[in-house]
Design an enzyme around this catalytic site. Structure first.
Site, PDB file in Angstrom:
ATOM      1  N   LYS A   1       0.843  -1.201   0.000  1.00  0.00           N
ATOM      2  CA  LYS A   1       0.000   0.000   0.000  1.00  0.00           C
ATOM      3  C   LYS A   1       0.881   1.256   0.000  1.00  0.00           C
ATOM      4  O   LYS A   1       1.611   1.507   0.944  1.00  0.00           O
ATOM      5  CB  LYS A   1      -0.896   0.052   1.239  1.00  0.00           C
ATOM      6  CG  LYS A   1      -1.885   1.212   1.135  1.00  0.00           C
ATOM      7  CD  LYS A   1      -2.521   1.591   2.446  1.00  0.00           C
ATOM      8  CE  LYS A   1      -1.788   2.644   3.214  1.00  0.00           C
ATOM      9  NZ  LYS A   1      -1.735   3.978   2.601  1.00  0.00           N
TER      10      LYS A   1
ATOM     11  N   GLU B   1      10.547   0.767   9.962  1.00  0.00           N
ATOM     12  CA  GLU B   1      11.537   1.824   9.700  1.00  0.00           C
ATOM     13  C   GLU B   1      10.841   3.132  10.030  1.00  0.00           C
ATOM     14  O   GLU B   1       9.956   3.568   9.302  1.00  0.00           O
ATOM     15  CB  GLU B   1      11.973   1.748   8.230  1.00  0.00           C
ATOM     16  CG  GLU B   1      13.342   2.339   7.995  1.00  0.00           C
ATOM     17  CD  GLU B   1      13.288   3.841   7.790  1.00  0.00           C
ATOM     18  OE1 GLU B   1      13.448   4.566   8.799  1.00  0.00           O
ATOM     19  OE2 GLU B   1      13.074   4.272   6.671  1.00  0.00           O
TER      20      GLU B   1
ATOM     21  N   CYS C   1      13.623  10.642   6.882  1.00  0.00           N
ATOM     22  CA  CYS C   1      13.669  10.120   8.255  1.00  0.00           C
ATOM     23  C   CYS C   1      15.062  10.243   8.854  1.00  0.00           C
ATOM     24  O   CYS C   1      15.215  10.458  10.050  1.00  0.00           O
ATOM     25  CB  CYS C   1      13.192   8.681   8.296  1.00  0.00           C
ATOM     26  SG  CYS C   1      13.925   7.671   7.010  1.00  0.00           S
TER      27      CYS C   1
ATOM     28  N   GLU D   1      10.534  15.224  15.527  1.00  0.00           N
ATOM     29  CA  GLU D   1      10.841  15.195  14.101  1.00  0.00           C
ATOM     30  C   GLU D   1       9.988  16.256  13.402  1.00  0.00           C
ATOM     31  O   GLU D   1       8.766  16.186  13.448  1.00  0.00           O
ATOM     32  CB  GLU D   1      10.483  13.796  13.581  1.00  0.00           C
ATOM     33  CG  GLU D   1      11.003  13.503  12.218  1.00  0.00           C
ATOM     34  CD  GLU D   1      10.726  12.062  11.787  1.00  0.00           C
ATOM     35  OE1 GLU D   1       9.704  11.491  12.208  1.00  0.00           O
ATOM     36  OE2 GLU D   1      11.537  11.523  11.025  1.00  0.00           O
TER      37      GLU D   1
HETATM   38  P1  NDP Z   1       2.205   7.600   8.778  1.00  0.00           P
HETATM   39  O1  NDP Z   1       3.029   6.762   9.655  1.00  0.00           O
HETATM   40  O2  NDP Z   1       0.863   8.013   9.232  1.00  0.00           O
HETATM   41  O3  NDP Z   1       2.038   6.916   7.351  1.00  0.00           O
HETATM   42  C1  NDP Z   1       2.910   5.954   6.776  1.00  0.00           C
HETATM   43  C2  NDP Z   1       2.077   4.892   6.053  1.00  0.00           C
HETATM   44  O4  NDP Z   1       1.281   4.169   6.977  1.00  0.00           O
HETATM   45  C3  NDP Z   1       1.106   5.487   5.054  1.00  0.00           C
HETATM   46  O5  NDP Z   1       0.972   4.609   3.961  1.00  0.00           O
HETATM   47  C4  NDP Z   1      -0.158   5.549   5.872  1.00  0.00           C
HETATM   48  O6  NDP Z   1      -1.315   5.628   5.112  1.00  0.00           O
HETATM   49  C5  NDP Z   1      -0.095   4.252   6.642  1.00  0.00           C
HETATM   50  N1  NDP Z   1      -0.880   4.216   7.873  1.00  0.00           N
HETATM   51  C6  NDP Z   1      -1.406   5.245   8.572  1.00  0.00           C
HETATM   52  N2  NDP Z   1      -2.052   4.777   9.666  1.00  0.00           N
HETATM   53  C7  NDP Z   1      -1.935   3.430   9.650  1.00  0.00           C
HETATM   54  C8  NDP Z   1      -2.377   2.373  10.509  1.00  0.00           C
HETATM   55  N3  NDP Z   1      -3.060   2.618  11.621  1.00  0.00           N
HETATM   56  N4  NDP Z   1      -2.070   1.102  10.194  1.00  0.00           N
HETATM   57  C9  NDP Z   1      -1.343   0.833   9.091  1.00  0.00           C
HETATM   58  N5  NDP Z   1      -0.915   1.776   8.238  1.00  0.00           N
HETATM   59  C10 NDP Z   1      -1.189   3.066   8.508  1.00  0.00           C
HETATM   60  O7  NDP Z   1       3.012   8.873   8.423  1.00  0.00           O
HETATM   61  P2  NDP Z   1       2.423  10.190   7.774  1.00  0.00           P
HETATM   62  O8  NDP Z   1       2.522   9.993   6.346  1.00  0.00           O
HETATM   63  O9  NDP Z   1       1.110  10.605   8.292  1.00  0.00           O
HETATM   64  O10 NDP Z   1       3.478  11.235   8.334  1.00  0.00           O
HETATM   65  C11 NDP Z   1       3.426  11.672   9.681  1.00  0.00           C
HETATM   66  C12 NDP Z   1       4.805  11.810  10.229  1.00  0.00           C
HETATM   67  O11 NDP Z   1       5.497  10.574  10.151  1.00  0.00           O
HETATM   68  C13 NDP Z   1       5.700  12.739   9.455  1.00  0.00           C
HETATM   69  O12 NDP Z   1       5.520  14.053   9.828  1.00  0.00           O
HETATM   70  C14 NDP Z   1       7.040  12.224   9.810  1.00  0.00           C
HETATM   71  O13 NDP Z   1       7.448  12.752  11.030  1.00  0.00           O
HETATM   72  C15 NDP Z   1       6.859  10.767   9.947  1.00  0.00           C
HETATM   73  N6  NDP Z   1       7.265  10.025   8.753  1.00  0.00           N
HETATM   74  C16 NDP Z   1       8.417   9.308   8.794  1.00  0.00           C
HETATM   75  C17 NDP Z   1       8.824   8.649   7.672  1.00  0.00           C
HETATM   76  C18 NDP Z   1      10.056   7.867   7.634  1.00  0.00           C
HETATM   77  O14 NDP Z   1      10.567   7.610   6.538  1.00  0.00           O
HETATM   78  N7  NDP Z   1      10.555   7.392   8.739  1.00  0.00           N
HETATM   79  C19 NDP Z   1       8.094   8.706   6.429  1.00  0.00           C
HETATM   80  C20 NDP Z   1       6.865   9.439   6.502  1.00  0.00           C
HETATM   81  C21 NDP Z   1       6.495  10.058   7.636  1.00  0.00           C
HETATM   82  P3  NDP Z   1      -1.790   7.041   4.510  1.00  0.00           P
HETATM   83  O15 NDP Z   1      -0.640   7.916   4.334  1.00  0.00           O
HETATM   84  O16 NDP Z   1      -2.350   6.627   3.261  1.00  0.00           O
HETATM   85  O17 NDP Z   1      -2.770   7.546   5.482  1.00  0.00           O
END
Ligand code: NDP
Length: 483
Positions: free
Chosen positions: A185, A259, A293, A390
């Site tokens: 996804k 991660e 990240c 972050e």
């Molecule tokens: P999320 O952790 O919310 O999203 C990452 C993925 O998980 C997306 O595909 C999201 O879906 C999905 N997801 C969301 N909720 C659930 C759940 N309960 N169960 C399973 N999958 C889920 O990150 P965000 O994109 O909202 O970003 C928020 C913060 O996360 C950022 O500000 C940043 O600090 C951090 N982040 C860190 C990253 C890294 O590489 N370590 C990458 C991205 C974000 P969808 O987006 O479709 O809702």
């Protein structure tokens, strides 16, 4: 003294004619595109233009994808020799290279990152991950992971919006090389390159069901995590969601890798080559709008050089070109979403109220879309929220230290432990510091360098497991301590 001549940059726009975006997309299940029932828009964050309508997968769609992946695993993929699997991976890698311009343009339109980065970093690295893992597919017993390893079965993979295609490659390539099938996804804001990748799977004649892509939001992600037909979960995203996933899989048979976030320290010792370090600081935190990240978002400066570094850094930041991501001269593109922009603004505002000093590079921000200028905060203390949380944007927090040990202590004073940078001309200091730092990836006199052969991952709240290299491969195999 002669006045230096300076030239304005003429616009150098990449053409968007190389991609054709459909008005509406479905899911990719069992080798075919199937219609979705509900849809939501995906927009270009640089212009707010709606690019397409993306399907929101519900229970029935996720069930169908898991079923297709299971069937492909049992009837085809697990029966195929590693050599045969490798051929498909090589084919995918080559097609990604052939279609690299298309991927780069689509990524930039959907994500807001500069075309220079999607073209020169995201897409080549994504293809490299497939090439690298293609090489392992028929050599798993020589990977030093034991001779009786087995794939998990069906892997559920959930990826974020900051490196949409690259994170897909980090997940799909090792899973397939190790003999698993996948249900992936993409993030709701950035699904388009994953859907183009689905076309590549068709073009490579990958057996139906080996790769399944369901689009949607967090609720779709949760359906994958909780599906009983999934054997392994691989997640990249926020620490908050990572914790939810860890709790959900704890009582199940599922294997998991996470991660998560980071708050990396980039430490500049007084004997560092300062001009090189300035480039490393800029690359460390302003690459990909700081949506990284492992971004070097805490600059930890030895006091004796702090003033010089900050002055030079501001001069360099004033040269960062912010604007149209499709322009080949752009350094810093659009913030990926309105929500992320608000989060960056809110956290930055706490920097002001908690007493740090803000400086933003002077630049004209476009009126449409989501933008934030390259910004640094000086006078930051360890208790400030901008030093602990972050920000995931182009914002750097500057702290100082007097003795090397104080620098290390400040660097380690974080709940995260994903990456760190050390700048020093002294090899012994680099070795000493890297042994003290609690971070999964440590760069010396460079920053943000990635390679498929190199394991990547964190300590503490930055996650579980590694991706890339033999360590990453091992996470997709049973019999090596990851069941
Ligand atoms: P999320 O952790 O919310 O999203 C990452 C993925 O998980 C997306 O595909 C999201 O879906 C999905 N997801 C969301 N909720 C659930 C759940 N309960 N169960 C399973 N999958 C889920 O990150 P965000 O994109 O909202 O970003 C928020 C913060 O996360 C950022 O500000 C940043 O600090 C951090 N982040 C860190 C990253 C890294 O590489 N370590 C990458 C991205 C974000 P969808 O987006 O479709 O809702």
């Amino acid at each position: 003294m002669e006045t230096p001549v300076s030239f304005d940059y003429a616009p150098a726009p990449e053409s968007r004619a190389v991609v054709s975006i459909k008005p509406k997309y479905g899911h990719f299940i069992g080798g075919k595109f199937v219609a979705g029932s509900k849809h939501f828009p995906t927009i270009n964050p640089a212009t707010e233009e709606v690019l397409s309508q993306i399907a929101l997968a519900g229970k029935a769609d996720v069930d169908a994808a898991v079923k297709a992946a299971r069937k492909a695993y049992t009837t085809t993929w697990s029966k195929m020799s590693g050599k045969e699997r490798g051929k498909y991976l090589f084919r995918i890698a080559r097609i990604m290279q052939e279609r690299s311009r298309e991927f780069a343009v689509l990524e930039t339109l959907d994500n807001g990152k500069p075309i220079r980065e999607s073209r020169d970093v995201d897409v080549p690295l994504a293809a490299a991950h497939f090439f690298y893992h293609a090489g392992w597919a028929d050599k798993l017993e020589f990977a030093g992971l034991g001779t009786s390893t087995k794939p998990h079965g069906v892997a559920g993979q959930i990826i974020p919006w900051n490196f949409p295609l690259l994170m897909l490659a980090w997940k799909v390539a090792p899973a397939l090389a190790a003999g698993n099938t996948v249900v992936l996804k993409p993030a709701e804001n950035t699904s388009l390159t994953a859907l183009l990748f689905a076309e590549v799977c068709q073009q490579a004649e990958l057996p139906a069901g080996v790769v399944n892509i369901v689009t949607g939001d967090g609720s779709t992600g949760a359906l994958i995590v909780n599906h009983p037909g999934i054997d392994k979960i691989a997640f990249t995203g926020s620490t908050e969601v990572g914790k939810i996933i860890a709790r959900a899989v704890a009582p199940t048979h599922k294997s998991v890798t996470l991660e998560l976030g980071g708050k990396a320290a980039n430490i500049i010792f007084e004997d560092a080559a300062i001009d090189e370090a300035i480039e490393g600081i800029v690359n460390g935190v302003f690459f990909n709008q700081g949506h990284v990240c492992c971004a070097g978002s805490r600059l930890i400066l030895q006091e004796s050089v702090a003033e010089e570094v900050v002055e030079k850094l501001k001069k360099r930041m004033a040269k960062i070109r912010v604007g149209d991501p499709m322009d080949k001269n752009t350094d810093l593109g659009a913030i990926n979403s309105k929500e992320q922009l608000l989060k960056i603004r809110d956290l930055s505002a706490t920097g002001d109220t908690e007493g740090a000093e803000r400086w933003s590079a002077p630049c004209d921000l476009p009126t449409k879309g989501f933008w934030f200028p390259p910004t640094i905060f000086t006078g930051v203390t360890q208790s400030h929220r901008i030093a602990r949380e972050e920000i995931f944007g182009p914002v750097l927090s500057v702290l100082t230290f007097r003795t090397p040990q104080e620098g290390i202590d400040k660097a380690n004073n974080t709940p995260f432990g994903l990456s760190a940078g050390i700048w020093s001309e002294k090899g012994s200091r680099i070795l000493w510091a890297s042994q003290q730092l609690r971070a999964g990836v440590i760069w010396a006199n460079t920053f943000n360098k990635f390679d498929p052969t190199s394991p990547f991952g964190g300590y503490k709240e930055s996650g579980w497991g590694r991706e890339g290299g033999r360590h990453g491969l091992s996470a997709y195999l049973k019999g090596v301590g990851h069941e």
